[in-house]
Write an enzyme that holds these catalytic residues in place. Structure first.
Site, PDB file in Angstrom:
ATOM      1  N   GLU A  92      -5.086  -8.617   0.982  1.00 28.87           N
ATOM      2  CA  GLU A  92      -5.770  -8.239   2.222  1.00 28.87           C
ATOM      3  C   GLU A  92      -7.252  -8.075   1.934  1.00 28.87           C
ATOM      4  O   GLU A  92      -7.639  -7.420   0.975  1.00 28.87           O
ATOM      5  CB  GLU A  92      -5.255  -6.914   2.804  1.00 28.87           C
ATOM      6  CG  GLU A  92      -3.908  -6.958   3.462  1.00 28.87           C
ATOM      7  CD  GLU A  92      -3.547  -5.631   4.114  1.00 28.87           C
ATOM      8  OE1 GLU A  92      -4.483  -4.872   4.487  1.00 28.87           O
ATOM      9  OE2 GLU A  92      -2.355  -5.347   4.247  1.00 28.87           O
ATOM     10  N   GLU A 103       0.805  -1.217   0.000  1.00 30.04           N
ATOM     11  CA  GLU A 103       0.000   0.000   0.000  1.00 30.04           C
ATOM     12  C   GLU A 103       0.846   1.279   0.000  1.00 30.04           C
ATOM     13  O   GLU A 103       0.750   2.108   0.915  1.00 30.04           O
ATOM     14  CB  GLU A 103      -0.951   0.014   1.189  1.00 30.04           C
ATOM     15  CG  GLU A 103      -1.958  -1.116   1.179  1.00 30.04           C
ATOM     16  CD  GLU A 103      -2.946  -1.079   2.322  1.00 30.04           C
ATOM     17  OE1 GLU A 103      -3.942  -1.817   2.273  1.00 30.04           O
ATOM     18  OE2 GLU A 103      -2.733  -0.292   3.286  1.00 30.04           O
TER      19      GLU A 103
END
Length: 450
Positions: free
Chosen positions: A354, A171
């Site tokens: 995720e 991320e």
């Protein structure tokens, strides 16, 4: 306890079922065995930056309790475990002197994971930049790409005999947007002038790390993990909100994946990056990847905000009814849409690295023995894995699903109150107790293993 019945999902025979964690969120041992400070150590100790002043100093104490944690992973039945290496644990100053005790810890962890017949997936960076490098400019200093390449070389050479799956970053959009354009994450710069070079230098570091991995582990499978969410305007009838959503979409979903895979910045924000792009940079950034890692939780709504660093702000818009078993709005159809768009835009295999559901279930649902009947999490996971199946049926090349998270952990600014784990952690004692969702996920894996 809630029944854990699940239905078979239409996934490929070699589909990878896994779980994800990150170093600062679970390891603890923040000042042990030579580890240096990271930007998150200082950020979390700054008053007002995290809920209740929580820090990752101890977290889940995974540094000391990893054998117990890996035994729980084996009991769960996962195929793969995605974790990150703490840069300041192996290089306390970010460069220079190596901390052998830090490397030894990851040797022990990797060997234990392999002995449990679980495949380790190593992420090089999950937000914990060494503080000493931040003091030299951190991601705003172009030299950081070289520092990251050197760190990557140390890690890849040390563990590449056993690790064959690498992610460069987790991320990068979140740690730069929230850390440099805003103050929600470390280093809380809230500075437009710092944000753009930080993004570009992260991209250069990514490309350099891919080259390092390819050189030292030629048979490695290499990717990067992006947080990808559909972005909607708060008011569809507002031209300003539509523009805000377009800008946020570029910075949230495109500023990393597009350069990494397509070789260019999104057209409508590219001019902001031009001052930092030198000759040959885009070729250095756009290196061959084997897969896209996609983290996803739900869509985002944006509104115009001329006082913000980039011209937009998050909007709290309710457009769906609360799910009766969960109590709030969820958008599994957005998961399908994002998977399809990612498949069509980048043309690479996708691993969902995720996906999960957070809530303070410790207060609401834990009994005296520490068991948690997290029925709402099971409902969420059922709906989202079904949405994943829908994308597969529509042609998306999805090859794995990693739940977030295996353990309740330090959830950054939310501290310890927002629990995503399928294993409860009693933080005062460190005691681990599998939740009802643990049993559901174990059964899902069992039914859908090829």
């Amino acid at each position: 306890m809630t029944k854990t019945k699940t239905l078979p999902l239409k996934v490929r025979p070699d589909f990878v079922w896994g779980g994800s964690t990150s170093a600062y969120q679970i390891e603890g041992a923040a000042a042990e065995d030579g580890r240096g400070p990271s930007i998150w150590d200082l950020h979390s100790r700054t008053k007002g930056r995290t809920a209740n002043g929580d820090t990752g100093d101890v977290a889940c104490d995974h540094y000391h309790r990893y054998p117990e944690d890996v035994a729980l992973m084996k009991r769960l039945g996962i195929d793969a475990y995605r974790f990150s290496v703490s840069w300041p644990r192996v290089l306390p100053r970010g460069r220079g002197a190596i901390n052998d005790k830090g490397l030894d810890f990851y040797d022990r962890l990797i060997d234990t994971v392999l002995e449990a017949d679980i495949t380790p997936w190593l992420c090089l960076y999950h937000w914990d930049l060494p503080q000493r490098l931040h003091e030299l400019g951190g991601w705003t200093n172009r030299d950081v790409a070289g520092w990251f390449a050197d760190y990557s070389t140390l890690v890849v050479r040390r563990f590449g005999d056993r690790i064959k799956h690498f992610a460069t970053f987790n991320e990068p959009n979140v740690c730069t947007l929230f850390g440099y354009a805003m103050n929600w994450c470390a280093p809380a710069a809230e500075d437009r002038a710092a944000y753009f070079p930080a993004c570009h230098h992260v991209n250069l570091a990514h490309g350099a790390a891919v080259d390092v991995i390819r050189h030292w582990v030629p048979d490695a499978s290499v990717g990067c993990v992006y947080n990808l969410q559909p972005i909607h305007p708060a008011d569809e009838n507002s031209a300003a909100d539509r523009r805000a959503a377009e800008i946020l979409d570029a910075h949230w979903n495109r500023v990393y994946a597009d350069p990494h895979i397509l070789g260019h910045y999104p057209a409508h924000v590219a001019a902001d990056y031009e001052p930092y792009v030198q000759a040959g940079d885009m070729a250095r950034i756009c290196r061959r990847l084997d897969w896209v890692g996609m983290n996803h939780y739900g869509p985002i709504w944006a509104k115009d905000d001329p006082n913000s660093q980039l011209g937009f702000a998050w909007a709290d818009v309710k457009v769906a009814e609360a799910h009766p078993e969960i109590g709030w709005e969820i958008f599994p159809e957005a998961f399908t849409d994002q998977l399809m768009e990612t498949h069509q835009r980048y043309g690479l295999p996708i691993y969902i690295t995720e996906n999960g559901c957070g809530r303070d279930d410790d207060k609401e649902f834990a009994d005296a023995a520490g068991r948690v009947d997290d029925f709402y999490r099971i409902s969420y996971l059922k709906l989202y894995t079904a949405a994943m199946t829908t994308a597969i049926e529509q042609g998306a090349d999805i090859r794995g699903y990693f739940i977030w998270s295996l353990f309740d952990n330090f959830e950054w600014g939310s501290g310890y109150g927002n629990r995503f784990g399928i294993i409860r952690v009693d933080f005062p004692t460190g005691r681990r107790t599998p939740k009802a969702s643990f049993d559901w996920y174990a059964e899902t894996i069992r039914q859908n293993r090829g």
